[in-house]
Write an enzyme that holds these catalytic residues in place. Structure first.
Site, mmCIF file in Angstrom:
data_model
loop_
_atom_site.group_PDB
_atom_site.id
_atom_site.type_symbol
_atom_site.label_atom_id
_atom_site.label_comp_id
_atom_site.label_asym_id
_atom_site.label_seq_id
_atom_site.Cartn_x
_atom_site.Cartn_y
_atom_site.Cartn_z
ATOM 1 N N ASN A 8 0.862 -1.181 0.000
ATOM 2 C CA ASN A 8 0.000 0.000 0.000
ATOM 3 C C ASN A 8 0.899 1.232 0.000
ATOM 4 O O ASN A 8 1.458 1.598 1.034
ATOM 5 C CB ASN A 8 -0.887 -0.054 1.257
ATOM 6 C CG ASN A 8 -1.756 1.175 1.407
ATOM 7 O OD1 ASN A 8 -1.832 2.010 0.507
ATOM 8 N ND2 ASN A 8 -2.413 1.289 2.559
ATOM 9 N N TRP A 9 1.026 1.838 -1.175
ATOM 10 C CA TRP A 9 1.969 2.949 -1.300
ATOM 11 C C TRP A 9 1.403 4.263 -0.745
ATOM 12 O O TRP A 9 2.120 5.278 -0.689
ATOM 13 C CB TRP A 9 2.397 3.121 -2.768
ATOM 14 C CG TRP A 9 3.184 1.946 -3.297
ATOM 15 C CD1 TRP A 9 3.647 0.874 -2.559
ATOM 16 C CD2 TRP A 9 3.601 1.696 -4.642
ATOM 17 N NE1 TRP A 9 4.315 -0.008 -3.378
ATOM 18 C CE2 TRP A 9 4.308 0.464 -4.666
ATOM 19 C CE3 TRP A 9 3.447 2.390 -5.844
ATOM 20 C CZ2 TRP A 9 4.850 -0.075 -5.832
ATOM 21 C CZ3 TRP A 9 3.993 1.849 -7.007
ATOM 22 C CH2 TRP A 9 4.683 0.635 -6.998
ATOM 23 N N LYS A 10 0.142 4.255 -0.406
ATOM 24 C CA LYS A 10 -0.505 5.449 0.172
ATOM 25 C C LYS A 10 -0.249 6.686 -0.709
ATOM 26 O O LYS A 10 -0.168 6.552 -1.929
ATOM 27 C CB LYS A 10 -0.049 5.656 1.623
ATOM 28 C CG LYS A 10 -0.246 4.383 2.457
ATOM 29 C CD LYS A 10 -0.110 4.587 3.928
ATOM 30 C CE LYS A 10 -0.287 3.248 4.638
ATOM 31 N NZ LYS A 10 -0.259 3.359 6.088
ATOM 32 N N HIS A 99 -9.646 1.338 5.006
ATOM 33 C CA HIS A 99 -8.360 1.508 5.696
ATOM 34 C C HIS A 99 -8.552 2.493 6.855
ATOM 35 O O HIS A 99 -9.326 3.456 6.740
ATOM 36 C CB HIS A 99 -7.311 2.041 4.712
ATOM 37 C CG HIS A 99 -5.934 2.000 5.286
ATOM 38 N ND1 HIS A 99 -5.486 2.952 6.171
ATOM 39 C CD2 HIS A 99 -4.933 1.101 5.149
ATOM 40 C CE1 HIS A 99 -4.246 2.651 6.535
ATOM 41 N NE2 HIS A 99 -3.887 1.528 5.924
ATOM 42 N N GLU A 101 -6.894 4.890 7.843
ATOM 43 C CA GLU A 101 -6.662 6.300 7.496
ATOM 44 C C GLU A 101 -7.878 6.901 6.785
ATOM 45 O O GLU A 101 -8.185 8.077 6.961
ATOM 46 C CB GLU A 101 -5.379 6.419 6.655
ATOM 47 C CG GLU A 101 -4.149 6.182 7.532
ATOM 48 C CD GLU A 101 -2.967 5.527 6.841
ATOM 49 O OE1 GLU A 101 -2.924 5.488 5.602
ATOM 50 O OE2 GLU A 101 -2.074 5.034 7.561
ATOM 51 N N GLU A 170 -5.701 -4.902 10.629
ATOM 52 C CA GLU A 170 -4.668 -3.898 10.857
ATOM 53 C C GLU A 170 -4.959 -3.175 12.156
ATOM 54 O O GLU A 170 -5.768 -2.228 12.179
ATOM 55 C CB GLU A 170 -4.665 -2.872 9.715
ATOM 56 C CG GLU A 170 -4.356 -3.472 8.362
ATOM 57 C CD GLU A 170 -3.731 -2.445 7.425
ATOM 58 O OE1 GLU A 170 -2.603 -2.675 6.997
ATOM 59 O OE2 GLU A 170 -4.350 -1.412 7.157
ATOM 60 N N GLY A 176 2.213 2.227 10.849
ATOM 61 C CA GLY A 176 3.210 3.291 10.710
ATOM 62 C C GLY A 176 3.895 3.682 12.007
ATOM 63 O O GLY A 176 4.567 4.707 12.064
ATOM 64 N N SER A 214 3.103 -2.122 10.508
ATOM 65 C CA SER A 214 4.545 -2.179 10.768
ATOM 66 C C SER A 214 5.170 -3.530 10.446
ATOM 67 O O SER A 214 6.065 -3.994 11.149
ATOM 68 C CB SER A 214 4.844 -1.770 12.214
ATOM 69 O OG SER A 214 4.439 -0.428 12.423
ATOM 70 N N GLY A 235 2.706 -1.133 4.355
ATOM 71 C CA GLY A 235 2.758 0.285 4.021
ATOM 72 C C GLY A 235 4.197 0.722 3.816
ATOM 73 O O GLY A 235 4.791 0.503 2.762
ATOM 74 N N GLY A 236 4.788 1.312 4.850
ATOM 75 C CA GLY A 236 6.134 1.887 4.759
ATOM 76 C C GLY A 236 7.152 0.982 4.081
ATOM 77 O O GLY A 236 7.892 1.427 3.190
HETATM 78 P P1 PGA Z 1 2.616 0.262 7.757
HETATM 79 O O1 PGA Z 1 1.172 0.465 7.076
HETATM 80 O O2 PGA Z 1 3.173 -1.024 7.197
HETATM 81 O O3 PGA Z 1 3.403 1.466 7.340
HETATM 82 O O4 PGA Z 1 2.404 0.179 9.229
HETATM 83 C C1 PGA Z 1 0.307 -0.599 6.875
HETATM 84 C C2 PGA Z 1 -0.962 -0.117 6.237
HETATM 85 O O5 PGA Z 1 -1.396 0.985 6.566
HETATM 86 O O6 PGA Z 1 -1.581 -0.799 5.407
#
Ligand code: PGA
Length: 251
Positions: A8-10, A99, A101, A170, A176, A214, A235-236
């Site tokens: 997930n490149w956001k 998600h 966010e 999640e 994050g 994470s 994500g990251g």
């Molecule tokens: P993260 O994000 O790996 O940076 O914690 C995961 C996600 O939001 O899907």
């Protein structure tokens, strides 16, 4: 079940970065195809750059791609929105829904997630439905209850024929932050999600349940081998080819 490793490149990067990243991932997987025997790989760039990713993947169609959200409306005067049928037109295999966010910053509700999931299924796109508790909900001992309620109202009712859906667990406090859930807590939650799905979909054993929050090369092996963990939503660590593939290698 073959694991799904989803990046997930956001809202990161720009066109140059997206083109570089997808080319690097393709080249690395081409050189190490055995990763693809164990894991399906999918990436979720910002929607504006989907066509760049798609273009690169014409030559390497084993990697799937998708969007990070879609509209709950079918079409019409919804400025800024992108519909499920447009996602299908852009050849998306998956779309991430709900998600944390989106829930936190854009008022995404369980009801909207369910509507969107139904629109996607009608387009033969697999929704990746995200659920997870906040830190205070976990501390109060309510993690299972919260996730149970989310599933109850987010999962579209699927009768008779199996339709592909993915659930991503999640924990909000792990996204994050560098914190990850304890393996035993992940095991309990994923087992719980599997049982809940049994009431909702014809063949719950086929639904992939991803862990996200994470995930990194150092914890991937342990997390990906927990029972009922069928992949990761990353994500990251998906923004760098090395770390993304180091995670996929553990699948
Ligand atoms: P993260 O994000 O790996 O940076 O914690 C995961 C996600 O939001 O899907």
């Amino acid at each position: 079940m073959k694991k799904l490793i989803a990046g997930n490149w956001k809202m990161n990067g720009n066109r140059t970065m997206v083109r570089t990243l997808i080319s690097e991932v393709v080249n690395a997987l081409d050189a190490e195809q055995r990763i693809l025997d164990r894991a399906d790989i999918a990436v979720f760039p910002p929607a504006l750059y989907l066509s760049d990713v798609r273009h690169t993947l014409y030559g390497f169609p084993v990697i799937s791609f998708g969007m990070q959200d879609i509209s709950e409306y079918e079409d019409g005067a919804y400025t800024g929105d992108i519909s499920a049928s447009m996602a299908a037109d852009a050849a998306c295999t998956y779309v991430i829904l709900g998600h944390s966010e989106r829930r936190q910053y854009h008022g995404e509700t369980n009801e909207k997630v369910k509507l969107k999931a139904e629109l996607l299924l009608a387009e033969d796109i697999t929704p990746i439905i995200c659920v997870g508790e906040t830190e205070s909900e976990r501390e109060m001992g309510n993690a299972l209850k919260v996730v149970g309620e989310q599933l109850e109202s987010c999962i579209p009712v699927i009768k008779n024929n199996y339709r592909d859906i993915v659930v991503a667990y999640e924990p909000v406090w792990a996204i994050g932050t560098g914190k990850t859930a304890l393996p035993e807590d992940i095991r309990v939650m994923h087992q719980f999600i599997r049982e809940k799905l049994e009431d909702k979909v014809p063949d719950a054993s086929k639904v992939r349940i991803l862990y996200g929050g994470s995930m990194k090369p150092e914890n991937a092996a342990e997390i990906l081998h927990i029972q009922n963990v069928d992949g990761g939503l990353i994500g990251g660590a998906s923004l760098k080819t090395d770390t993304f593939l180091a995670i996929a290698r553990e699948a």
